[in-house]
Each structure stands twice: as structure tokens, then as C-alpha cells.
Design a protein around this motif. Structure first.
Motif, PDB file in Angstrom:
ATOM      1  N   GLN A  22       7.195  -0.678  -0.835  1.00 37.82           N
ATOM      2  CA  GLN A  22       6.976  -1.114   0.537  1.00 37.82           C
ATOM      3  C   GLN A  22       7.668  -2.468   0.676  1.00 37.82           C
ATOM      4  OE1 GLN A  22       2.858  -1.540   1.646  1.00 37.82           O
ATOM      5  NE2 GLN A  22       3.377  -2.710   3.458  1.00 37.82           N
ATOM      6  N   GLN A  41       2.657   2.534  -6.502  1.00 39.72           N
ATOM      7  CA  GLN A  41       2.958   1.932  -5.208  1.00 39.72           C
ATOM      8  C   GLN A  41       3.112   0.427  -5.409  1.00 39.72           C
ATOM      9  OE1 GLN A  41      -0.613   3.781  -3.437  1.00 39.72           O
ATOM     10  NE2 GLN A  41       0.801   4.471  -1.831  1.00 39.72           N
ATOM     11  N   ALA A  43       4.503  -3.330  -3.561  1.00 33.03           N
ATOM     12  CA  ALA A  43       4.855  -4.056  -2.338  1.00 33.03           C
ATOM     13  C   ALA A  43       5.632  -5.309  -2.719  1.00 33.03           C
ATOM     14  CB  ALA A  43       3.597  -4.437  -1.565  1.00 33.03           C
ATOM     15  N   ARG A  81      13.159   4.167  -0.799  1.00 30.34           N
ATOM     16  CA  ARG A  81      11.853   3.598  -1.148  1.00 30.34           C
ATOM     17  C   ARG A  81      11.331   4.176  -2.456  1.00 30.34           C
ATOM     18  NH1 ARG A  81       8.395   1.411   3.314  1.00 30.34           N
ATOM     19  NH2 ARG A  81       9.816   1.045   5.026  1.00 30.34           N
TER      20      ARG A  81
END
Length: 107
Positions: A22, A41, A43, A81
Motif C-alpha cells: 500500500q 501486507q 504499507a 502492488r
């Protein structure tokens, strides 16, 4: 929080980590593990322009895993991504153990 071992594998070149990024986030770090996509995941604050987010990802992994950036590279997904990070000179067991510890801290 699930076990991250599904996102981490070993190749002749090193340990491979499947991630989903992200970019442009307010906070930087490991967010969690997406069990459906089988990816960590992540960021990062950097925008997805001129490789800034990719550099930030490697810096973040260097900090999280306490390994030098020189042992890491993005092996696929440079403009996506969804990426694969390759870490050389590390064992699969060490990386899985460390990331699972980090995921438990996040949950």
C-alpha cells in the motif's frame, strides 16, 4: 492471525517473500497477512513513482528483519502492488520465524 509461511518460499537464489504493498500510506510497516492472497501486507509512505516505494519497501524489510539492504532485492512486480522480495544469505526458517513474531506484534 495466520501463519505467514504460505507467503515465504526458498529458491536457489534465496528466500522469496510474496507481499502486497500500500504505497502513499500514512503509517509505514507490516500491516498483516492476507490469507486469501497468501501475501504479507506492507504499507509505505513513499508514493509509487520513480521507484520510491520500492526503495522504501527494501528499507522497511531491512529494518524489520535486521538485515542489510544489500542482501535484498525486488525480484518481480516492480510496477505492481504485488511483489516478490528476494533475500540472499538467509535461511527460510529464520525469515519465517522473524516475520511470524512481527505479525503477532501487529495483531
Amino acid at each position: 492471525m495466520g501463519d505467514c509461511s504460505a507467503a515465504i518460499s526458498h529458491s536457489e537464489s534465496g528466500v522469496l517473500i510474496a507481499i502486497e504493498v500500500q504505497p502513499g500510506a500514512r503509517h509505514e510497516g507490516l500491516i498483516g497477512f492476507n490469507e486469501w492472497r497468501q501475501r504479507l501486507q506492507i504499507a509505505v509512505r513513499a508514493p509509487p513513482q520513480d521507484g520510491k516505494a520500492n526503495s522504501s519497501i527494501l528499507d522497511l524489510f531491512s529494518e524489520l528483519l535486521e538485515l542489510p539492504v544489500s542482501r535484498m532485492k525486488i525480484s518481480s512486480g516492480h510496477t505492481s502492488r504485488k511483489k516478490i522480495i528476494m533475500i540472499s544469505e538467509s535461511s527460510l526458517e529464520e525469515i519465517v520465524e522473524r516475520i511470524n513474531e512481527l505479525l503477532h506484534e501487529v495483531s
